[in-house]
Write a protein that holds these residues in place. Structure first.
Motif, PDB file in Angstrom:
ATOM      1  N   ASP A 245       0.838  -1.166   0.000  1.00 18.35           N
ATOM      2  CA  ASP A 245       0.000   0.000   0.000  1.00 18.35           C
ATOM      3  C   ASP A 245       0.876   1.219   0.000  1.00 18.35           C
ATOM      4  O   ASP A 245       1.963   1.200   0.493  1.00 18.35           O
ATOM      5  N   GLU A 246       0.312   2.286  -0.505  1.00 18.14           N
ATOM      6  CA  GLU A 246       1.059   3.535  -0.548  1.00 18.14           C
ATOM      7  C   GLU A 246       1.607   3.859   0.811  1.00 18.14           C
ATOM      8  O   GLU A 246       2.650   4.431   0.956  1.00 18.14           O
ATOM      9  N   ASP A 247       0.839   3.566   1.845  1.00 13.32           N
ATOM     10  CA  ASP A 247       1.301   3.923   3.172  1.00 13.32           C
ATOM     11  C   ASP A 247       2.322   2.929   3.686  1.00 13.32           C
ATOM     12  O   ASP A 247       2.865   3.090   4.759  1.00 13.32           O
ATOM     13  N   GLY A 248       2.574   1.868   2.904  1.00 11.43           N
ATOM     14  CA  GLY A 248       3.599   0.906   3.277  1.00 11.43           C
ATOM     15  C   GLY A 248       3.229   0.074   4.487  1.00 11.43           C
ATOM     16  O   GLY A 248       4.073  -0.572   5.077  1.00 11.43           O
ATOM     17  N   GLU A 249       1.958   0.067   4.870  1.00  7.70           N
ATOM     18  CA  GLU A 249       1.544  -0.624   6.082  1.00  7.70           C
ATOM     19  C   GLU A 249       1.943  -2.082   6.051  1.00  7.70           C
ATOM     20  O   GLU A 249       2.253  -2.673   7.063  1.00  7.70           O
ATOM     21  N   ASP A 250       1.937  -2.659   4.843  1.00  6.10           N
ATOM     22  CA  ASP A 250       2.227  -4.077   4.747  1.00  6.10           C
ATOM     23  C   ASP A 250       3.636  -4.346   4.277  1.00  6.10           C
ATOM     24  O   ASP A 250       3.937  -5.404   3.785  1.00  6.10           O
ATOM     25  N   GLU A 251       4.496  -3.390   4.416  1.00  7.23           N
ATOM     26  CA  GLU A 251       5.822  -3.533   3.862  1.00  7.23           C
ATOM     27  C   GLU A 251       6.561  -4.712   4.462  1.00  7.23           C
ATOM     28  O   GLU A 251       7.474  -5.262   3.852  1.00  7.23           O
ATOM     29  N   GLU A 252       6.177  -5.165   5.681  1.00  2.69           N
ATOM     30  CA  GLU A 252       6.869  -6.292   6.265  1.00  2.69           C
ATOM     31  C   GLU A 252       6.535  -7.578   5.543  1.00  2.69           C
ATOM     32  O   GLU A 252       7.193  -8.581   5.728  1.00  2.69           O
ATOM     33  N   ASP A 253       5.489  -7.559   4.699  1.00  8.89           N
ATOM     34  CA  ASP A 253       5.085  -8.759   3.989  1.00  8.89           C
ATOM     35  C   ASP A 253       5.846  -8.949   2.680  1.00  8.89           C
ATOM     36  O   ASP A 253       5.615  -9.889   1.953  1.00  8.89           O
ATOM     37  N   ILE A 254       6.720  -8.055   2.384  1.00 10.96           N
ATOM     38  CA  ILE A 254       7.473  -8.168   1.142  1.00 10.96           C
ATOM     39  C   ILE A 254       8.942  -7.974   1.444  1.00 10.96           C
ATOM     40  O   ILE A 254       9.311  -7.204   2.321  1.00 10.96           O
ATOM     41  N   ASP A 255       9.802  -8.705   0.769  1.00  9.59           N
ATOM     42  CA  ASP A 255      11.222  -8.661   1.085  1.00  9.59           C
ATOM     43  C   ASP A 255      11.823  -7.288   0.884  1.00  9.59           C
ATOM     44  O   ASP A 255      12.607  -6.811   1.683  1.00  9.59           O
ATOM     45  N   ASN A 256      11.463  -6.633  -0.215  1.00  4.69           N
ATOM     46  CA  ASN A 256      12.111  -5.376  -0.552  1.00  4.69           C
ATOM     47  C   ASN A 256      11.164  -4.525  -1.386  1.00  4.69           C
ATOM     48  O   ASN A 256      10.720  -4.966  -2.443  1.00  4.69           O
ATOM     49  N   PRO A 257      10.861  -3.303  -0.931  1.00  8.37           N
ATOM     50  CA  PRO A 257       9.980  -2.439  -1.731  1.00  8.37           C
ATOM     51  C   PRO A 257      10.525  -2.188  -3.138  1.00  8.37           C
ATOM     52  O   PRO A 257       9.757  -1.862  -4.041  1.00  8.37           O
ATOM     53  N   ALA A 258      11.832  -2.345  -3.313  1.00  7.85           N
ATOM     54  CA  ALA A 258      12.413  -2.152  -4.645  1.00  7.85           C
ATOM     55  C   ALA A 258      11.949  -3.221  -5.626  1.00  7.85           C
ATOM     56  O   ALA A 258      12.115  -3.067  -6.841  1.00  7.85           O
ATOM     57  N   ASP A 259      11.360  -4.308  -5.110  1.00  8.93           N
ATOM     58  CA  ASP A 259      10.838  -5.355  -5.993  1.00  8.93           C
ATOM     59  C   ASP A 259       9.540  -4.936  -6.677  1.00  8.93           C
ATOM     60  O   ASP A 259       9.087  -5.589  -7.615  1.00  8.93           O
ATOM     61  N   ILE A 260       8.899  -3.882  -6.178  1.00 12.48           N
ATOM     62  CA  ILE A 260       7.669  -3.397  -6.800  1.00 12.48           C
ATOM     63  C   ILE A 260       8.041  -2.573  -8.031  1.00 12.48           C
ATOM     64  O   ILE A 260       8.828  -1.619  -7.941  1.00 12.48           O
ATOM     65  N   ALA A 261       7.488  -2.933  -9.180  1.00 10.83           N
ATOM     66  CA  ALA A 261       7.870  -2.276 -10.432  1.00 10.83           C
ATOM     67  C   ALA A 261       6.676  -2.087 -11.346  1.00 10.83           C
ATOM     68  O   ALA A 261       5.731  -2.880 -11.345  1.00 10.83           O
ATOM     69  N   MET A 262       6.747  -1.029 -12.126  1.00 11.50           N
ATOM     70  CA  MET A 262       5.804  -0.831 -13.214  1.00 11.50           C
ATOM     71  C   MET A 262       6.379  -1.549 -14.435  1.00 11.50           C
ATOM     72  O   MET A 262       7.563  -1.390 -14.750  1.00 11.50           O
ATOM     73  N   VAL A 263       5.539  -2.337 -15.100  1.00 12.70           N
ATOM     74  CA  VAL A 263       6.020  -3.159 -16.208  1.00 12.70           C
ATOM     75  C   VAL A 263       5.261  -2.784 -17.479  1.00 12.70           C
ATOM     76  O   VAL A 263       4.139  -3.268 -17.708  1.00 12.70           O
ATOM     77  N   PRO A 264       5.840  -1.921 -18.306  1.00  7.62           N
ATOM     78  CA  PRO A 264       5.165  -1.479 -19.528  1.00  7.62           C
ATOM     79  C   PRO A 264       4.724  -2.655 -20.397  1.00  7.62           C
ATOM     80  O   PRO A 264       5.428  -3.653 -20.510  1.00  7.62           O
ATOM     81  N   MET A 265       3.565  -2.518 -20.999  1.00  7.64           N
ATOM     82  CA  MET A 265       2.907  -3.488 -21.867  1.00  7.64           C
ATOM     83  C   MET A 265       2.233  -4.584 -21.053  1.00  7.64           C
ATOM     84  O   MET A 265       1.057  -4.905 -21.283  1.00  7.64           O
ATOM     85  N   ALA A 266       2.922  -5.163 -20.077  1.00  9.67           N
ATOM     86  CA  ALA A 266       2.313  -6.222 -19.276  1.00  9.67           C
ATOM     87  C   ALA A 266       1.109  -5.692 -18.507  1.00  9.67           C
ATOM     88  O   ALA A 266       0.129  -6.412 -18.288  1.00  9.67           O
ATOM     89  N   ASP A 267       1.180  -4.419 -18.090  1.00  6.45           N
ATOM     90  CA  ASP A 267       0.074  -3.876 -17.305  1.00  6.45           C
ATOM     91  C   ASP A 267      -1.098  -3.427 -18.169  1.00  6.45           C
ATOM     92  O   ASP A 267      -2.088  -2.905 -17.652  1.00  6.45           O
ATOM     93  N   MET A 268      -1.013  -3.634 -19.470  1.00 10.30           N
ATOM     94  CA  MET A 268      -2.135  -3.305 -20.347  1.00 10.30           C
ATOM     95  C   MET A 268      -3.162  -4.432 -20.390  1.00 10.30           C
ATOM     96  O   MET A 268      -4.296  -4.238 -20.828  1.00 10.30           O
ATOM     97  N   LEU A 269      -2.781  -5.624 -19.924  1.00  4.82           N
ATOM     98  CA  LEU A 269      -3.704  -6.747 -19.928  1.00  4.82           C
ATOM     99  C   LEU A 269      -4.661  -6.640 -18.743  1.00  4.82           C
ATOM    100  O   LEU A 269      -4.250  -6.303 -17.628  1.00  4.82           O
ATOM    101  N   ASN A 270      -5.924  -6.920 -18.989  1.00  5.80           N
ATOM    102  CA  ASN A 270      -6.919  -6.933 -17.924  1.00  5.80           C
ATOM    103  C   ASN A 270      -6.960  -8.306 -17.259  1.00  5.80           C
ATOM    104  O   ASN A 270      -6.284  -9.249 -17.693  1.00  5.80           O
TER     105      ASN A 270
END
Length: 506
Positions: A245-270
């Protein structure tokens, strides 16, 4: 509807930056009811690569040059390495660079308006009363990060963030837009390592399944990380891939926030419930979108969000899924819907029969079980943790002391003294909605109902159906137990699924 010129410009940008697209198989189109999506322009076989994305074309705090230019130490000092605020700042900064940004052709095609509850009016938000959405929107938490992290950071570096751009490019409105883009479109993309490759091969089928399947990504559609579902910054639930979440409340549930990425073209699929026919796979230098089943010409190409509940879909994406339900439920809705029941409802229902210090037992429960929310799914089974908590609260002082010594939770068994309290819990939970189930069903027949309100009604109706079904089964079981026929009822066993809540903020 998206501008065709913008779509063409995006595809051209994608190819200019070493992205590979099989235009003979797939094209981006505006799809009624789904916004922009991908359509098959010919029959496509299973295992076909639709497009490839260079890893350095993904947009994250790893690939943007901003963290290095800002200084890694300063980046951490301002808290930009936690939660989503760092990625949001990178995206705003890249957008502020205009055509000089590597990602300008991608950022130009991303939506700037959203129909998620983050942007609803108070009147529309009132329609969500009682649902799992209300407390997870997170606008206040997001704006706290904006004011306490982003603003001080940009003010400290006028060379990177000219003051003249603060009220426009770096406004709180743009912050929410970028946060919503991440919430609805980001992926979890871990760095490539040989260990990752070996681990994926270990998960392959013993019959020597295709290597492509063994490379299935650590790349997962980022659908937010919390069943407590966090904000625009923000549930998926269990099988979902982890998100933040933007507020990072769940950041402990993920190894590294740097793993979150925008992926062009892939995010065009519904995505749609159980409709996935393509999946993102990863290799050392590229990400590949590969079909997972044959797709007919003219059909939409679907990725997956992991089939989360409607409360999650609405909060993150602004839409809901409505398909035929499965027994014991009837009608149409989302078979992945869930209802969250707070532990305080259980404590209140058991309080008049408790035989000891309630607070002491609740504190012990929180330490041992780490659960203050219980999740009921469409199988309408009572969570075993909920039953166990009731048992704990009803124990005699002597039995409570024995349990403490063993550090073991009570068994989850629906006995004659537990069932009435469970019934009261479910009744009280139903009372938290401002409308009845029948009223909601009538509302959905109104063609003049706005989209936001219709979606809100669908979410709360899905939750109420689960509660009503579970309550009816408990009442039936109470009657059976009263007749001494406890062994004849096998359809009301406690759920083996653990509660999905987070520890109480106290």
């Amino acid at each position: 509807m998206a501008d065709p010129d913008t779509t063409s410009a995006f595809v051209a940008w994608f190819k200019d930056h070493n992205g590979a697209l099989d235009a003979s198989s797939m094209q981006l189109s505006d799809i009624p009811g789904h916004g922009k999506g991908a359509l098959a322009v010919r029959d496509i076989p299973d295992g076909h690569t639709l497009f490839e994305i260079p890893r350095d074309l993904t947009l994250s705090t790893r690939t943007s040059s901003l963290p290095e230019r800002f200084g890694r130490t300063a980046w951490k000092n301002y808290g930009l390495d936690k939660g989503w605020v760092g990625l949001i700042l990178c995206m705003i900064w890249e957008e502020s660079l205009g055509n000089t940004s590597k990602w300008s052709g991608y950022l130009n095609i991303l939506p700037s308006t959203f129909i998620t509850p983050m942007f609803w009016t108070d009147d529309d938000l009132n329609e969500l009363k009682g649902t799992a959405v209300v407390d997870k929107i997170g606008r206040e938490d997001a704006e706290r990060d904006y004011n306490e992290k982003l603003i001080p950071a940009i003010q400290s570096r006028p060379d990177l963030f000219p003051p003249s751009t603060h009220s426009t490019c770096f406004s709180v409105e743009r912050y929410h837009v970028m946060g919503s883009r991440i919430l609805s479109r980001s992926f979890h993309v871990e760095p490539w390592t040989n260990e990752d490759l070996e681990e994926d091969h270990d998960h392959g089928e013993e019959d020597g399944s295709d290597d492509q399947e063994n490379l299935e990504a650590n790349v997962s559609q980022s659908s937010a990380m919390d069943v407590d579902e966090p904000s625009e910054n923000a549930e998926p639930p269990q099988e979902q891939t982890q998100k933040m979440d933007e507020d990072g409340e769940d950041e402990e549930d993920i190894d590294n926030p740097a793993d979150i990425a925008m992926v062009p073209m892939a995010d065009m699929l519904n995505a749609r419930f159980e409709s996935e026919n393509a999946k993102l796979f990863y290799e050392e230098n590229i990400l590949r979108m590969v079909t997972t089943k044959p797709i007919k010409r003219g059909e939409q190409i679907w990725n997956t969000y992991g089939d989360p509940p409607n409360s999650y879909l609405l909060r993150r994406y602004g839409h809901v899924d409505v398909v035929p339900l499965r027994p014991p439920l009837k009608g149409e809705g989302n078979p992945a819907d869930v209802v969250e029941i707070r532990a305080d409802l259980v404590v209140a229902a058991a309080s008049h029969r408790s035989k000891g210090d309630m607070q002491e037992r609740v504190d012990w429960w929180l330490e041992l079980a780490d659960d203050d929310t219980f999740v009921v799914e469409t199988d309408c089974e009572v969570p075993k943790e909920l039953i166990s908590l009731i048992h704990l609260l009803l124990l005699s002082r002597a039995d409570w002391q024995k349990l403490q010594a063993k550090e073991k939770l009570p068994k989850a068994k629906l006995t004659s003294d537990i069932i009435p309290i469970a019934i009261e819990v479910f009744r009280k939970r139903l009372e938290e909605y401002s409308t009845s189930l029948k009223e909601d069903e009538r509302l959905l027949e109104d063609p003049a109902l706005s989209l936001n309100k219709r979606n809100a009604v669908i979410v709360r109706l899905g939750e109420k159906r689960i509660l009503k079904c579970t309550l009816e089964r408990l009442q039936s079981l109470k009657t059976t137990v009263g007749r001494g026929n406890t062994n004849k009822r096998k359809d009301m066993q406690p759920s083996e699924k653990s509660g999905q809540g987070k520890k109480a903020r106290r």
